[in-house]
Structure formats: structure tokens, C-alpha cells
Design a protein around this motif. Structure first.
Motif, PDB file in Angstrom:
ATOM      1  N   PHE A  68       0.930  -1.292   0.115  1.00 49.44           N
ATOM      2  CA  PHE A  68      -0.100   0.154  -0.150  1.00 49.44           C
ATOM      3  C   PHE A  68       1.039   1.137   0.129  1.00 49.44           C
ATOM      4  O   PHE A  68       0.766   2.164  -1.049  1.00 49.44           O
ATOM      5  CB  PHE A  68      -0.987  -0.038   1.252  1.00 49.44           C
ATOM      6  CG  PHE A  68      -1.475   1.318   1.430  1.00 49.44           C
ATOM      7  CD1 PHE A  68      -2.537   1.786   0.938  1.00 49.44           C
ATOM      8  CD2 PHE A  68      -1.258   2.015   2.682  1.00 49.44           C
ATOM      9  CE1 PHE A  68      -3.029   2.964   1.009  1.00 49.44           C
ATOM     10  CE2 PHE A  68      -1.611   3.416   2.839  1.00 49.44           C
ATOM     11  CZ  PHE A  68      -2.724   3.632   2.068  1.00 49.44           C
ATOM     12  N   VAL A  97      -5.234   6.200  -4.181  1.00 44.30           N
ATOM     13  CA  VAL A  97      -4.793   7.217  -3.369  1.00 44.30           C
ATOM     14  C   VAL A  97      -3.922   8.265  -3.997  1.00 44.30           C
ATOM     15  O   VAL A  97      -4.445   9.600  -3.952  1.00 44.30           O
ATOM     16  CB  VAL A  97      -4.166   6.880  -1.874  1.00 44.30           C
ATOM     17  CG1 VAL A  97      -3.862   7.933  -1.170  1.00 44.30           C
ATOM     18  CG2 VAL A  97      -5.244   6.042  -0.942  1.00 44.30           C
ATOM     19  N   VAL A 106      -4.702  10.372   5.813  1.00 45.52           N
ATOM     20  CA  VAL A 106      -5.267   8.980   5.485  1.00 45.52           C
ATOM     21  C   VAL A 106      -5.484   8.009   6.764  1.00 45.52           C
ATOM     22  O   VAL A 106      -4.685   8.256   7.886  1.00 45.52           O
ATOM     23  CB  VAL A 106      -4.173   8.381   4.635  1.00 45.52           C
ATOM     24  CG1 VAL A 106      -4.402   6.855   4.458  1.00 45.52           C
ATOM     25  CG2 VAL A 106      -3.952   9.122   3.422  1.00 45.52           C
ATOM     26  N   ILE A 119     -11.290   4.205  -0.163  1.00 46.06           N
ATOM     27  CA  ILE A 119     -10.739   3.313  -1.129  1.00 46.06           C
ATOM     28  C   ILE A 119     -10.270   1.903  -0.606  1.00 46.06           C
ATOM     29  O   ILE A 119      -9.523   1.923   0.486  1.00 46.06           O
ATOM     30  CB  ILE A 119      -9.417   4.016  -1.652  1.00 46.06           C
ATOM     31  CG1 ILE A 119      -9.821   5.354  -2.134  1.00 46.06           C
ATOM     32  CG2 ILE A 119      -8.837   2.958  -2.763  1.00 46.06           C
ATOM     33  CD1 ILE A 119      -8.810   6.166  -2.749  1.00 46.06           C
ATOM     34  N   GLY A 120     -10.936   0.757  -0.964  1.00 46.55           N
ATOM     35  CA  GLY A 120     -10.623  -0.456  -0.309  1.00 46.55           C
ATOM     36  C   GLY A 120     -11.137  -1.433  -0.832  1.00 46.55           C
ATOM     37  O   GLY A 120     -11.325  -1.739  -2.188  1.00 46.55           O
ATOM     38  N   VAL A 162      -8.901   3.910   3.969  1.00 49.07           N
ATOM     39  CA  VAL A 162      -8.383   2.806   3.154  1.00 49.07           C
ATOM     40  C   VAL A 162      -8.498   1.411   3.767  1.00 49.07           C
ATOM     41  O   VAL A 162      -8.826   1.407   4.913  1.00 49.07           O
ATOM     42  CB  VAL A 162      -7.030   2.988   2.909  1.00 49.07           C
ATOM     43  CG1 VAL A 162      -6.525   4.527   2.100  1.00 49.07           C
ATOM     44  CG2 VAL A 162      -5.944   2.822   4.178  1.00 49.07           C
ATOM     45  N   ILE A 185      -4.898  -0.030  -3.988  1.00 46.09           N
ATOM     46  CA  ILE A 185      -5.351   0.840  -3.135  1.00 46.09           C
ATOM     47  C   ILE A 185      -4.533   1.845  -2.996  1.00 46.09           C
ATOM     48  O   ILE A 185      -4.902   3.121  -3.175  1.00 46.09           O
ATOM     49  CB  ILE A 185      -5.739   0.232  -1.821  1.00 46.09           C
ATOM     50  CG1 ILE A 185      -7.039  -0.718  -1.998  1.00 46.09           C
ATOM     51  CG2 ILE A 185      -6.205   1.343  -0.696  1.00 46.09           C
ATOM     52  CD1 ILE A 185      -7.373  -1.725  -0.826  1.00 46.09           C
TER      53      ILE A 185
END
Length: 336
Positions: A88, A310, A131, A167-168, A155, A306
Motif C-alpha cells: 500500500f 490514493v 489517511v 478506497i478499499g 483505506v 489501493i
């Protein structure tokens, strides 16, 4: 010709770099802050002067003077104990193309109080965006971020009503997928084995979906949890407990691949056939999974994708909210 003298950087100014490179101070500023508008030979001369003098730009002063601002990107993550979040972070780091972004990371170890303290510390730096991992937070976090006008990027989770931008991936979908895979392979007594289950809401949703799918199919499903960080040793503990308490279990879905690998190693040590005596399924498709023997079946999660998303959203002129989900993928190998 540049003078070959290494400086300490202390007290070195933009004007010193300009003299060393034989260009104007404005050209140095452009080369450092807007390299796209400076020719390659000039950029190289300026960089050589920076290296020779040990110059480090004062980014805060540059911001006040109209230079490229430092754009803090604070991230509040649960842990770096294992490599789950590394893809990530790599996706974010590689994807950011706008100059000035500086990642800053604090860890919660799945403790809401620590999440709140991390958010407070980052808010003191007045970031534009923050985040956060998951969608379950200390109740003070989201109101505080909104009060300061901070955009929120959550996330590694999915929720129909995101706080801002989420976002995930869907953990319930992953749990259902895992149960179906094992049942379709003919296993008839399942178990879910996890660590940090109480503090990790995403893990809990995965477990609930796994057990619900087993129940829907009329297959018994046990569960075991250890309140310790994910590790090979935890996998050993979980396997021993499950097979002692539920000797009929013939397939186990572990909350992370390192835990599953630890259980696999323990099976090999005890002489238990995998998947003959017990099938083992991991989660996340970490780098070790394809290289152990027998190779570990697992649910691959889109961690790098992911992170890249971002970065893509932050590169855009305007950060738009909403929900972005990526699918998980079942990677059947030798352990199931």
C-alpha cells in the motif's frame, strides 16, 4: 567548473548554490521547485552544487516565499509489524507525481485511543488531508478532522456511506469467497483463526461473513482468536488450540498469511498432512505464500492498487469523495 568542496550544509544559502552553479538564485529556485521548466543541463549543474555544498532547502521558508509547498500526507495505520501495509505504501509513494508531498506515519496497534492521539498530533501540523485505515474510528477523530477542514481518505475497507473518500475492498466478500472455496473443495468442518480480532473490525467482518456462509451451507464452523500481533508463532498457537478443542476441523481460514504459514510449519513439524489432515487458507497473498512448501492458498488483496488510487486521487486538481473498491482474488495453491 564546480568547486569540489563538500560543505556541512549549515548556513548554506540559495545564493551560495547559485554562485557554485554559476546561475542566478531564481534559476536555482526554479530548478529545485519547478524542475519541469528548467533544462536538463541546468538542473544537473544546480544539483551538483547542492551536493557539493550540502545544501538542504528550507521548505517552510520556501512556502512562505511562494516556492513549492511541503504537502504533509499524514497516515494513521494500525501496524507495520508485518508486510501487509508495505505494498500500500509503495503504491502511494510511487504514484505521487506532484512535488512536495511528504508522507508521515503513526501507528495505532488497533487501539482507538492511540488513533485519537495520532490524529491530534497531525492536526497540530494543519494538514489538508489525512489517511485513516478502515472505517471504524475513535468517535472523536472524524468530527475533529471536519472541524479543521481536513479531507479524509479511509483505506482498506468498504462501506456504503463513506466519511469522505473511501478506497478499499469488501472484507465480508472476502470471507464469503474463502468459505465457498473450502466448501467447494469438499471440506466439511471449517474454522476461522485470527489475531487481534477484538480490535480489528475488518477482521471481525471477514470472520462473520465466513461463518455465515458456512452456516448457510450447513457446514459447522469453529473460531479461535489470539490477542497478539500477527506472527508465525501465533499461527502455531492457533493451530494447536483449534485441533485440540475441535479435532474434527478439516480446513482453517487464517486472518493473515504469516499466521497461516506458522500453522503450516507446525503441521509439518507434527507430521500432519496438508491438505490431507487439514487444509490451510491464508489472507493477503504476502510474498512468502507462493514460496513455502506446500505453496499456501490465500485470498489476494489489492493493497498496492489501493495505494496507487490514493496517489491518483491526490494528483488530481480536485480531491473528490466517494467509494472506490477493488476486488479480492482467490489464489488456490497446494494447501487447499
Amino acid at each position: 567548473m564546480l568547486r569540489r568542496m563538500k560543505g556541512t550544509g549549515k548556513g548554506v544559502t540559495l545564493a551560495d548554490v547559485a554562485r557554485e552553479a554559476g546561475v542566478s538564485s531564481m534559476t536555482v529556485s526554479r530548478a529545485l521547485n519547478r524542475p519541469d521548466i528548467v533544462t536538463a543541463p541546468i538542473r544537473e549543474r544546480v544539483q551538483a552544487a547542492v551536493d557539493a555544498l550540502g545544501y538542504i532547502p528550507n521548505r517552510m521558508a520556501g512556502t512562505l516565499a511562494g516556492g513549492a509547498p511541503v504537502r504533509l500526507l499524514p497516515m494513521v495505520l494500525p501496524t507495520l509489524h508485518h508486510s501487509v501495509y508495505v505494498p500500500f505504501l509503495e503504491g502511494v509513494q510511487r504514484g505521487l507525481t506532484q512535488p512536495g508531498w511528504q508522507l508521515a506515519i503513526d501507528l495505532t496497534e488497533y487501539d482507538p485511543q492511540r488513533e485519537w492521539r495520532a490524529a491530534q498530533q497531525f492536526l497540530s501540523l494543519r494538514p489538508d488531508v489525512m489517511v485513516l485505515a478502515g472505517t471504524d474510528h475513535d468517535p472523536r477523530v472524524l468530527p475533529a478532522l471536519r472541524r479543521f477542514g481536513v479531507r479524509i481518505i479511509e483505506v482498506m475497507d468498504a462501506h456504503p456511506d463513506p466519511a469522505d473518500l473511501l478506497i478499499g475492498y469488501d472484507h465480508a466478500q472476502a470471507g464469503t469467497m474463502a468459505a465457498r472455496h473450502l466448501i467447494e473443495r469438499g471440506y466439511r468442518h471449517l474454522a476461522y483463526a485470527s489475531c487481534l480480532g477484538v480490535g480489528d473490525a475488518r477482521n471481525a467482518r471477514r470472520m462473520q461473513a465466513f461463518r455465515a456462509e458456512a452456516e448457510r451451507c450447513g457446514v459447522p464452523c469453529a473460531a479461535e482468536n489470539v490477542e497478539e500481533p500477527s506472527s508465525y508463532e501465533v499461527g502455531v498457537t492457533l493451530l494447536r488450540r483449534l485441533l485440540t478443542r475441535e479435532p474434527g476441523v478439516d480446513a482453517i481460514y487464517f486472518s493473515n498469511d504469516d499466521v497461516a504459514a506458522g500453522a503450516l510449519f507446525e503441521c509439518l513439524r507434527q507430521g500432519l498432512s496438508v491438505p490431507g489432515r487439514v487444509a490451510i487458507l491464508g489472507h493477503n497473498d504476502m510474498s512468502i505464500s507462493a514460496h513455502v512448501h506446500p505453496a499456501l492458498s490465500t485470498v489476494a488483496t489489492p493493497r498496492e492498487e489501493i495505494g496507487a488510487e490514493v496517489a491518483r486521487r491526490l494528483n488530481a486538481p480536485t480531491l473528490k469523495g466517494g467509494l472506490v473498491t477493488f476486488p479480492c482474488e482467490l489464489r488456490p495453491r497446494q494447501t487447499t
